[in-house]
Design a protein around this motif. Structure first.
Motif, PDB file in Angstrom:
ATOM      1  N   ILE A 387      36.871   3.750  -6.648  1.00 38.31           N
ATOM      2  CA  ILE A 387      36.323   4.736  -5.718  1.00 38.31           C
ATOM      3  C   ILE A 387      34.828   4.843  -5.972  1.00 38.31           C
ATOM      4  O   ILE A 387      34.400   5.079  -7.116  1.00 38.31           O
ATOM      5  CB  ILE A 387      36.991   6.118  -5.896  1.00 38.31           C
ATOM      6  N   ASN A 388      34.042   4.647  -4.916  1.00 43.23           N
ATOM      7  CA  ASN A 388      32.587   4.689  -5.033  1.00 43.23           C
ATOM      8  C   ASN A 388      32.002   5.540  -3.897  1.00 43.23           C
ATOM      9  O   ASN A 388      32.132   5.172  -2.724  1.00 43.23           O
ATOM     10  CB  ASN A 388      32.017   3.270  -4.977  1.00 43.23           C
ATOM     11  N   PRO A 389      31.451   6.711  -4.226  1.00 42.50           N
ATOM     12  CA  PRO A 389      31.358   7.329  -5.565  1.00 42.50           C
ATOM     13  C   PRO A 389      32.676   7.995  -5.966  1.00 42.50           C
ATOM     14  O   PRO A 389      33.544   8.187  -5.118  1.00 42.50           O
ATOM     15  CB  PRO A 389      30.258   8.362  -5.363  1.00 42.50           C
ATOM     16  N   GLU A 390      32.823   8.355  -7.227  1.00 35.97           N
ATOM     17  CA  GLU A 390      34.084   8.916  -7.711  1.00 35.97           C
ATOM     18  C   GLU A 390      34.401  10.255  -7.069  1.00 35.97           C
ATOM     19  O   GLU A 390      35.573  10.619  -6.947  1.00 35.97           O
ATOM     20  CB  GLU A 390      34.034   9.086  -9.241  1.00 35.97           C
ATOM     21  N   SER A 391      33.391  10.975  -6.659  1.00 37.41           N
ATOM     22  CA  SER A 391      33.608  12.288  -6.037  1.00 37.41           C
ATOM     23  C   SER A 391      33.790  12.182  -4.517  1.00 37.41           C
ATOM     24  O   SER A 391      33.639  13.178  -3.808  1.00 37.41           O
ATOM     25  CB  SER A 391      32.426  13.210  -6.336  1.00 37.41           C
ATOM     26  N   LEU A 392      34.112  10.999  -4.034  1.00 34.87           N
ATOM     27  CA  LEU A 392      34.218  10.765  -2.592  1.00 34.87           C
ATOM     28  C   LEU A 392      35.282  11.668  -1.975  1.00 34.87           C
ATOM     29  O   LEU A 392      36.407  11.773  -2.494  1.00 34.87           O
ATOM     30  CB  LEU A 392      34.566   9.298  -2.334  1.00 34.87           C
ATOM     31  N   THR A 393      34.911  12.326  -0.884  1.00 37.53           N
ATOM     32  CA  THR A 393      35.848  13.197  -0.171  1.00 37.53           C
ATOM     33  C   THR A 393      35.988  12.729   1.274  1.00 37.53           C
ATOM     34  O   THR A 393      35.154  11.982   1.793  1.00 37.53           O
ATOM     35  CB  THR A 393      35.366  14.661  -0.188  1.00 37.53           C
TER      36      THR A 393
END
Length: 504
Positions: A387-393
């Motif tokens: 997942i890029n970025p890890e905080s992807l929403t």
């Protein structure tokens, strides 16, 4: 009576063939009619232009002989009714001797084919005036006008020569009025005989028309004889009028072609719809048979396990009790999953269906799904999550988005061999989120890939039924992705694996 599909296809093909044959026959007849009409226009144009050229020369005579000058032409039947008589008189005053009146009169007699044995014909010829009889004959008016025109020629040609250039100019104008604007040559030809009448000779007295035009071997010639002795004529040389006829028929040809295309497309769409309906009917039938079997299996297994616990004292032994309860739970979960898919399809098809979007953290949701599938799978499952970025929403309906990813992971597990190697990649683009689910399973044949999102469709596997399914999972996934305003695509190679790509 319900006709088999092949009979419907045969009827459609026969109908199209009949329409095509009729259109071809009609267009061919129209072409012949228009070609004949154009030939008639050309011949009439030559005659009309000849008359106009004579009138122009008569006007010149009147200008040259202002004081006295006249041209008189008459036509009619002889007294016995057997001959057509035309005569012309040209009178003018000599410019040197003004008191001298010169008159020249020519008379021609053309014998008519009157049947002397027919009493009625003899009565008509003897009792009625020549003009009345002439008008009662077929094309008699045209014959009268032609005779008058030839008579005018005999008189006018004696005093003033034919103006071939003027005739060509007049002919060009008349042809253009009939949309016949092509390069041509016009010849003035005289046909005569030697003094002893032993030899016939043809002499070209003049030529006019387009100087740059060179007639091809296919050029056609139109002759117009303008004197009673058939010794003088105009000859028009031009290329075949076939292309002109087709050009004038362009609108009709285009309209006929468009109508035929519309009919062909309509019949093709009809057959395609029938084929799709037939395929859908077959898939529904297969789905009904399959789902009936799948519903009976977990019910029967759960019933047998419960019966063993109740009636065969299996509940007293803990290991047996736990085993039967676990079996019952697995079958009920299986049954619940099947019912959930069917209900999802029913809900998706309703007009009142609504999504409830919310912000979803992809890493949290997908990690939970991976753990669930690893626990329930009957084979080793290894999943790589990127997942890029890890905080992807992502903003989506949580329930349906959860089912979308779950279905794709479930397919990747089911269609892998001994163990499942799955890679899930989520990345942020400019305005969208791209999610890919890749496996190293058995893959999908290229000719089957376009159908995998169809309702009830399953890739044929011959007589192998080791992978259970109902043909609803990918149809549900595609429907929900489109409801979210996204797209889904697939790339696959048999034996190498499959990649599903979702863009939201």
């Amino acid at each position: 009576m319900k006709l088999p599909l092949k009979h419907i296809i045969i009827l459609v093909i026969c109908s199209l063939t009949g329409i095509f044959v009729y259109q071809t026959y009609w267009l061919t007849g129209l072409y012949r009619t228009m070609k004949q009409e154009m030939n008639n226009h050309i011949k009439d144009a030559m005659r009309t232009s000849d008359f106009n050229e004579i009138v122009l020369r008569v006007n010149e005579l009147q200008k040259d002989n202002v004081e006295h000058g006249s041209v008189t032409v008459s036509a009619g039947y002889s007294d016995d009714g057997k001959a057509l008589v035309t005569s012309q008189t040209i009178s003018y005053t000599d410019s040197t001797y003004k008191d001298t009146l010169h008159t020249r009169t020519e008379t021609a007699v053309d014998t008519l084919a009157v049947n002397n044995t027919d009493p009625e014909a003899r009565a008509i010829a003897s009792s009625e005036s020549g003009l009345d009889v002439l008008l009662k004959k077929e094309d008699s008016m045209k014959e009268l006008l032609l005779s008058v025109q030839q008579g005018m020629h005999s008189g006018v040609d004696t005093y003033i020569d034919i103006n071939l250039q003027k005739y060509d100019s007049l002919l060009t104008d008349v042809l253009k009025a009939h949309n016949i604007d092509v390069p041509h040559h016009i010849l003035y030809i005289y046909t005569g005989t030697a003094m002893d009448s032993s030899k016939i000779y043809i002499d070209t007295l003049g030529i006019a028309g387009d100087s740059s035009y060179i007639p091809s071997p296919k050029a056609i010639r139109y002759d117009y004889e303008f004197n009673r002795h058939h010794s003088q004529r105009y000859q028009l040389i031009m290329e075949p009028i076939t292309s002109l006829v087709w050009k004038q028929m362009t609108g009709i040809l285009v309209t006929s072609f468009v109508i035929f295309l519309i009919l062909g497309f309509s019949f093709w769409f009809l057959i395609r719809t029938l084929l799709r309906q037939k395929t859908l009917e077959e898939m529904k039938s297969n789905f009904t048979n399959n789902i009936t079997h799948e519903l009976k299996t977990p019910i029967a297994v759960a019933y047998a396990a419960n019966d063993a616990l109740l009636n065969f004292n299996q509940a007293e032994e803990k290991s047996k009790r736990d085993q039967y309860l676990r079996i019952s739970q697995e079958q009920l979960q299986r049954l619940s999953g099947l019912v959930e898919q069917i209900l999802s399809m029913s809900m998706e098809s309703r007009k009142t269906f609504r999504l409830h979007p919310e912000e979803i953290h992809l890493k949290e949701l997908i990690t939970s799904l991976i753990e669930q599938h690893q626990l329930k799978a009957d084979k080793t499952v290894h999943v790589t999550l990127e997942i890029n970025p890890e905080s992807l929403t992502l903003v989506a309906d949580r329930t349906h988005f959860n089912n979308i990813i779950s279905n794709l992971i479930d397919n990747a597990v089911k269609y892998s061999k001994e163990s499942a190697e799955i890679t899930i990649c989520c990345r942020q683009t400019e305005q969208t989120v791209c999610i890919t689910v890749t496996d190293r399973g058995i893959g999908i044949p290229p000719d089957k890939q376009k159908h995998i999102f169809d309702k009830f469709y399953r890739v044929p596997t011959g007589n192998l039924h080791n992978v259970k399914g109902y043909g609803l999972g990918l149809f549900y996934v595609k429907s929900m992705v489109e409801k979210h305003g996204g797209t889904i695509s697939v790339k696959s190679e048999p034996g190498k694996g499959t990649t599903f790509t979702i863009i939201l």
